[in-house]
Scaffold this motif. Structure first.
Motif, mmCIF file in Angstrom:
data_model
loop_
_atom_site.group_PDB
_atom_site.id
_atom_site.type_symbol
_atom_site.label_atom_id
_atom_site.label_comp_id
_atom_site.label_asym_id
_atom_site.label_seq_id
_atom_site.Cartn_x
_atom_site.Cartn_y
_atom_site.Cartn_z
ATOM 1 N N PRO A 165 -4.522 7.161 -12.139
ATOM 2 C CA PRO A 165 -4.233 8.215 -13.090
ATOM 3 C C PRO A 165 -2.943 8.139 -14.203
ATOM 4 N N SER A 166 -2.099 6.992 -13.528
ATOM 5 C CA SER A 166 -0.874 6.876 -14.396
ATOM 6 C C SER A 166 -0.451 5.241 -14.362
ATOM 7 N N GLU A 167 -0.021 4.893 -15.344
ATOM 8 C CA GLU A 167 0.584 3.634 -15.484
ATOM 9 C C GLU A 167 1.753 3.194 -14.436
ATOM 10 N N SER A 168 2.394 4.652 -14.389
ATOM 11 C CA SER A 168 3.570 4.629 -13.360
ATOM 12 C C SER A 168 3.308 3.908 -11.888
ATOM 13 N N LEU A 169 2.199 4.050 -11.683
ATOM 14 C CA LEU A 169 1.404 3.497 -10.283
ATOM 15 C C LEU A 169 1.372 1.949 -10.170
ATOM 16 N N ILE A 170 1.529 1.414 -11.217
ATOM 17 C CA ILE A 170 1.341 -0.124 -11.285
ATOM 18 C C ILE A 170 2.320 -0.760 -10.299
ATOM 19 N N ASP A 171 3.551 -0.541 -10.377
ATOM 20 C CA ASP A 171 4.490 -1.145 -9.386
ATOM 21 C C ASP A 171 4.171 -0.947 -7.967
ATOM 22 N N ALA A 172 3.606 0.101 -7.702
ATOM 23 C CA ALA A 172 3.118 0.219 -6.404
ATOM 24 C C ALA A 172 1.966 -0.481 -5.749
ATOM 25 N N VAL A 173 1.036 -0.560 -6.837
ATOM 26 C CA VAL A 173 -0.057 -1.562 -6.714
ATOM 27 C C VAL A 173 0.250 -2.840 -6.487
ATOM 28 N N THR A 174 1.280 -3.213 -7.492
ATOM 29 C CA THR A 174 1.660 -4.682 -7.241
ATOM 30 C C THR A 174 2.208 -4.919 -5.786
ATOM 31 N N ALA A 175 3.046 -3.983 -5.283
ATOM 32 C CA ALA A 175 3.571 -4.066 -4.041
ATOM 33 C C ALA A 175 2.670 -4.104 -2.878
ATOM 34 N N VAL A 176 1.641 -3.367 -3.057
ATOM 35 C CA VAL A 176 0.389 -3.305 -1.839
ATOM 36 C C VAL A 176 -0.463 -4.492 -2.169
ATOM 37 N N SER A 177 -1.413 -4.251 -3.062
ATOM 38 C CA SER A 177 -2.517 -5.306 -3.454
ATOM 39 C C SER A 177 -2.059 -6.626 -3.970
ATOM 40 N N GLY A 178 -1.176 -6.508 -5.014
ATOM 41 C CA GLY A 178 -0.969 -7.557 -5.576
ATOM 42 C C GLY A 178 -0.128 -8.634 -4.905
ATOM 43 N N SER A 179 0.816 -8.298 -3.970
ATOM 44 C CA SER A 179 1.606 -9.072 -3.206
ATOM 45 C C SER A 179 1.053 -9.173 -1.821
ATOM 46 N N GLY A 180 0.157 -8.149 -1.486
ATOM 47 C CA GLY A 180 -0.539 -8.021 -0.126
ATOM 48 C C GLY A 180 -1.013 -9.359 0.359
ATOM 49 N N PRO A 181 -1.889 -10.162 -0.177
ATOM 50 C CA PRO A 181 -2.393 -11.490 0.403
ATOM 51 C C PRO A 181 -1.243 -12.143 0.992
ATOM 52 N N ALA A 182 -0.130 -12.431 0.437
ATOM 53 C CA ALA A 182 1.131 -13.113 1.097
ATOM 54 C C ALA A 182 1.410 -12.777 2.282
ATOM 55 N N TYR A 183 1.354 -11.232 2.393
ATOM 56 C CA TYR A 183 1.750 -10.560 3.751
ATOM 57 C C TYR A 183 0.727 -10.963 4.893
ATOM 58 N N VAL A 184 -0.673 -10.862 4.364
ATOM 59 C CA VAL A 184 -1.525 -11.110 5.320
ATOM 60 C C VAL A 184 -1.584 -12.681 5.611
ATOM 61 N N PHE A 185 -1.229 -13.627 4.660
ATOM 62 C CA PHE A 185 -1.217 -15.096 5.020
ATOM 63 C C PHE A 185 0.226 -15.318 6.050
ATOM 64 N N HIS A 186 1.328 -14.439 6.020
ATOM 65 C CA HIS A 186 2.458 -14.546 6.871
ATOM 66 C C HIS A 186 1.962 -14.093 8.331
ATOM 67 N N LEU A 187 1.176 -12.734 8.299
ATOM 68 C CA LEU A 187 0.470 -12.573 9.561
ATOM 69 C C LEU A 187 0.092 -13.554 10.077
ATOM 70 N N VAL A 188 -0.818 -14.226 9.672
ATOM 71 C CA VAL A 188 -1.483 -15.559 10.305
ATOM 72 C C VAL A 188 -0.560 -16.319 10.899
ATOM 73 N N GLU A 189 0.559 -16.832 10.115
ATOM 74 C CA GLU A 189 1.573 -17.742 10.512
ATOM 75 C C GLU A 189 2.091 -16.999 11.885
ATOM 76 N N CYS A 190 2.605 -15.922 11.903
ATOM 77 C CA CYS A 190 3.304 -15.243 12.762
ATOM 78 C C CYS A 190 2.464 -15.005 14.188
ATOM 79 N N LEU A 191 1.130 -14.731 13.980
ATOM 80 C CA LEU A 191 0.079 -14.812 15.053
ATOM 81 C C LEU A 191 -0.034 -16.146 15.691
ATOM 82 N N ALA A 192 -0.279 -17.178 14.791
ATOM 83 C CA ALA A 192 -0.315 -18.634 15.276
ATOM 84 C C ALA A 192 1.025 -18.904 16.190
ATOM 85 N N GLU A 193 2.042 -18.688 15.715
ATOM 86 C CA GLU A 193 3.552 -19.089 16.247
ATOM 87 C C GLU A 193 3.409 -18.357 17.668
ATOM 88 N N ALA A 194 3.098 -17.027 17.696
ATOM 89 C CA ALA A 194 3.038 -16.194 19.021
ATOM 90 C C ALA A 194 2.353 -16.828 19.912
#
Length: 275
Positions: A165-194
């Motif tokens: 509804p507003s361009e002002s939400l783009i930065d939050a989108v970037t933080a969630v879905s834009g950067s999100g794949p890296a969070y998931v990849f790191h989760l795999v790293e951490c789960l494997a190390e555990a």
């Protein structure tokens, strides 16, 4: 679900054919957009891109491309200033500008491309390269409903699209879905190390962690159930999963607090880059 090919534009110029631009081009062609209506501007095309354009009949670096129905910007953000003059010359009175440049607002784009009026700013993510992306998009007030449908078809060719509804939400989108794949990849790293710490051989633990996250993601994709319901369905009271979740869901710590902090940090940096 993909939009009908009839909603795709009759003419389009793609500026920048790196990983994301190339993924989008393949998506448009797969959706049925006529290749003769597409031109690609990429000073240093990869061998794969040059071959794709040659095999499909897409114009690569034409000398004087006409102003298209849609101009898609997929260059690196730092290249915008240098390329702006040439890009502005490609904007016709009815051209829709679609930008996936991180950190460049609609205001930034209009300042550098003053001819542009109808502008869609979009933030796709890495899984778009396999047609499973998640894109957040915002449109300027000049974008017509017909242009919005065209932009939706173009963006949806590489995955899901959420209109903001507003361009002002783009930065939050970037933080969630834009950067999100890296969070998931790191989760795999951490789960494997555990798993290794728990006694599993390293290669086995890595395979199990990778397959588990990939499978859980596919289940999320196919199911209409919420993530919370899926979690509850796999958690037996007093069982092993419940024991593990007690740690992840600890209050006030746990994964929820850590993820909020992670997304807040990424959003703050997105705001800094856009400033």
């Amino acid at each position: 679900m993909s939009k009908p090919a009839s909603r795709l534009p009759s003419s389009l110029v793609l500026v920048g054919a790196g990983k994301m631009g190339g993924a989008m081009l393949e998506g448009w062609l797969a959706e049925g957009m006529p290749p003769q209506g597409i031109a690609v501007i990429e000073p240093r095309p990869s061998e794969e891109m040059a071959r794709l354009c040659g095999e499909r009949g897409v114009a690569l670096n034409p000398k004087e491309p006409a102003a298209p129905e849609v101009l898609v910007l997929a260059i690196k953000p730092q290249m915008l200033d240098e390329a702006a003059k040439d890009l502005d010359a490609l904007v016709g009175s009815g051209t829709l500008l679609v930008s996936i440049l991180a950190g460049k607002t609609i205001g930034d784009l209009r300042k550098r491309l003053p001819t542009a009026r109808a502008v869609v700013r979009a933030m796709p993510n890495l899984p778009a390269s396999i047609g499973r992306g998640a894109t957040g998009a915002a449109a300027s007030s000049e974008v017509t409903e017909a242009q919005r449908l065209v932009a939706d078809a173009l963006l949806r060719s590489v995955g899901a699209v959420e209109w903001l509804p507003s361009e002002s939400l783009i930065d939050a989108v970037t933080a969630v879905s834009g950067s999100g794949p890296a969070y998931v990849f790191h989760l795999v790293e951490c789960l494997a190390e555990a798993g290794i710490a728990a006694g599993l051989p390293a290669d086995l633990s890595q395979r199990l962690a990778r397959a588990t996250v990939a499978g859980a993601g596919e289940l999320l994709f196919r199911s209409d159930l919420s993530a919370a319901t899926l979690r509850q369905n796999v958690t037996s009271p007093g069982g092993t999963t419940a024991a593990g979740l007690q740690v992840l869901m600890a209050d006030p710590g746990g994964l929820k607090a850590l993820m909020r902090e992670t997304v807040a940090a990424a959003k703050k940096r997105a705001e800094e880059l856009a400033g």
